[in-house]
Design a protein around this motif. Structure first.
Motif, short mmCIF file in Angstrom:
data_model
loop_
_atom_site.label_atom_id
_atom_site.label_comp_id
_atom_site.label_asym_id
_atom_site.label_seq_id
_atom_site.Cartn_x
_atom_site.Cartn_y
_atom_site.Cartn_z
N ALA A 1 3.33 15.85 73.64
CA ALA A 1 4.74 15.30 74.30
C ALA A 1 4.65 14.06 74.71
CB ALA A 1 5.59 16.57 75.37
N GLU A 2 5.32 13.50 73.97
CA GLU A 2 5.39 12.03 74.41
C GLU A 2 6.15 10.80 74.08
OE1 GLU A 2 1.17 10.93 73.18
OE2 GLU A 2 1.64 11.00 71.07
N GLN B 1 15.19 1.20 69.59
CA GLN B 1 14.89 2.63 69.83
C GLN B 1 13.93 3.64 69.97
OE1 GLN B 1 18.87 3.75 68.17
NE2 GLN B 1 19.45 3.81 70.50
N MET B 2 13.31 4.73 71.03
CA MET B 2 12.25 4.81 70.40
C MET B 2 12.84 6.51 70.74
SD MET B 2 10.31 2.60 71.25
CE MET B 2 8.57 3.70 72.32
N VAL B 3 11.74 6.89 70.77
CA VAL B 3 11.62 8.92 70.16
C VAL B 3 10.74 9.90 71.14
CG1 VAL B 3 12.73 9.13 67.83
CG2 VAL B 3 10.59 9.14 68.09
N PRO C 1 16.90 11.69 78.09
CA PRO C 1 15.14 11.51 78.88
C PRO C 1 14.91 12.25 79.81
CG PRO C 1 17.95 11.35 80.08
CD PRO C 1 17.71 11.93 78.79
N ASP C 2 12.91 12.12 80.13
CA ASP C 2 12.70 12.88 80.68
C ASP C 2 11.95 14.37 80.11
OD1 ASP C 2 12.01 11.21 83.01
OD2 ASP C 2 13.71 11.61 83.82
#
Length: 272
Positions: free
Chosen positions: A121-122, A140-142, A169-170
């Motif tokens: 999970a990262e 943009q990130m995933v 987020p988080d």
């Protein structure tokens, strides 16, 4: 004069095996006979506990013990909630492709104990395929989440999920036992539409090790893209199911474009 050798000691007789509970065994045998007479296929409903106990003329407590025997054999499965009861089974878990449900909810109502191990999970850089599926802009990130599912202690599936980091987020700090429940309860996001494709593939060495199957064992590969009620892509995922432990169910609505057989708005579930 030598004395005769002592007689060998007799070993204690092994304890007798406990006698089978005859009333329970008889009830289980009668249930098997009912299923044979009715020619029930896996997934067919045998009845509810109250009706079955009345038909057999036995207390419900004894019926439950008999059902526990048959469930341990993989012959029946008890489902909870509305539409529940006792169903014929061949040990497979049924997944309905017409609904958007997380695996924890699917297995719970079918009386299967599911455990989830989060392998990863990262936050990650999306692949080109991720960017297309999730509609991400450059930069943009995933979140990349990988999970192993065990059903009643036996390997069932490997799940690989990518979700937009900006929307959640988080995410990596949340309880990811159920991804959809997390989206609803933590982020207020409801999955509404899912596109899925299904194909057969074969386990590589690492997949086989995690799932407890031989290398090259057949797997069902489900590729999924999920949207929320606002039309935003919230998930791009791949699930690998051990093929002989799953059954997929699909209800057809008629020919494409037939307005008389279209599913209700918001309930569309398309399978490629």
């Amino acid at each position: 004069m030598t004395s005769p050798p002592p007689a060998p000691e007799r070993s204690a007789a092994p304890p007798a095996a406990p006698a089978p509970d005859r009333p329970v065994e008889e009830a289980a045998a009668r249930l098997r006979a009912m299923m044979r007479r009715a020619e029930l296929a896996p997934g067919d409903r045998l009845g509810d506990e109250r009706t079955l106990a009345a038909e057999l003329g036995i207390p419900r407590a004894r019926l439950r013990e008999a059902l526990a025997v048959l469930q341990a054999e993989g012959v029946v499965r008890r489902r909870l909630g509305r539409g529940g009861g006792v169903f014929a089974s061949d040990g497979r878990i049924e997944r309905n492709l017409n609904t958007i449900e997380g695996l924890p909810d699917i297995t719970r109502v079918q009386g299967v104990h599911l455990t989830t191990t989060v392998l990863r999970a990262e936050i990650a850089v999306p692949s080109p395929a991720d960017r297309r599926a999730l509609g991400l802009a450059e930069g943009q990130m995933v979140y990349h989440v990988q999970r192993l599912r065990m059903a009643d202690g036996t390997g069932l599936s490997l799940e690989d999920t990518r979700a937009p980091a900006a929307l959640f987020p988080d995410l990596h700090r949340q309880d990811l036992t159920s991804f959809y429940r997390c989206l609803r309860e933590v982020y207020g996001v409801e999955p509404k539409v899912s596109d899925e494709s299904v194909e057969v593939t074969y386990a590589d060495a690492e997949q086989a090790r995690l799932l407890g199957v031989p290398p090259a064992a057949p797997l069902l590969r489900l590729v999924r893209r999920t949207l929320d009620g606002r039309g935003r892509a919230i998930e791009a995922g791949t699930e690998l199911f051990v093929a002989d432990r799953m059954r997929l169910h699909l209800r057809r609505y008629g020919v494409v474009g037939d307005p008389h057989h279209a599913p209700a708005a918001g309930g569309d579930r398309r399978v490629r």
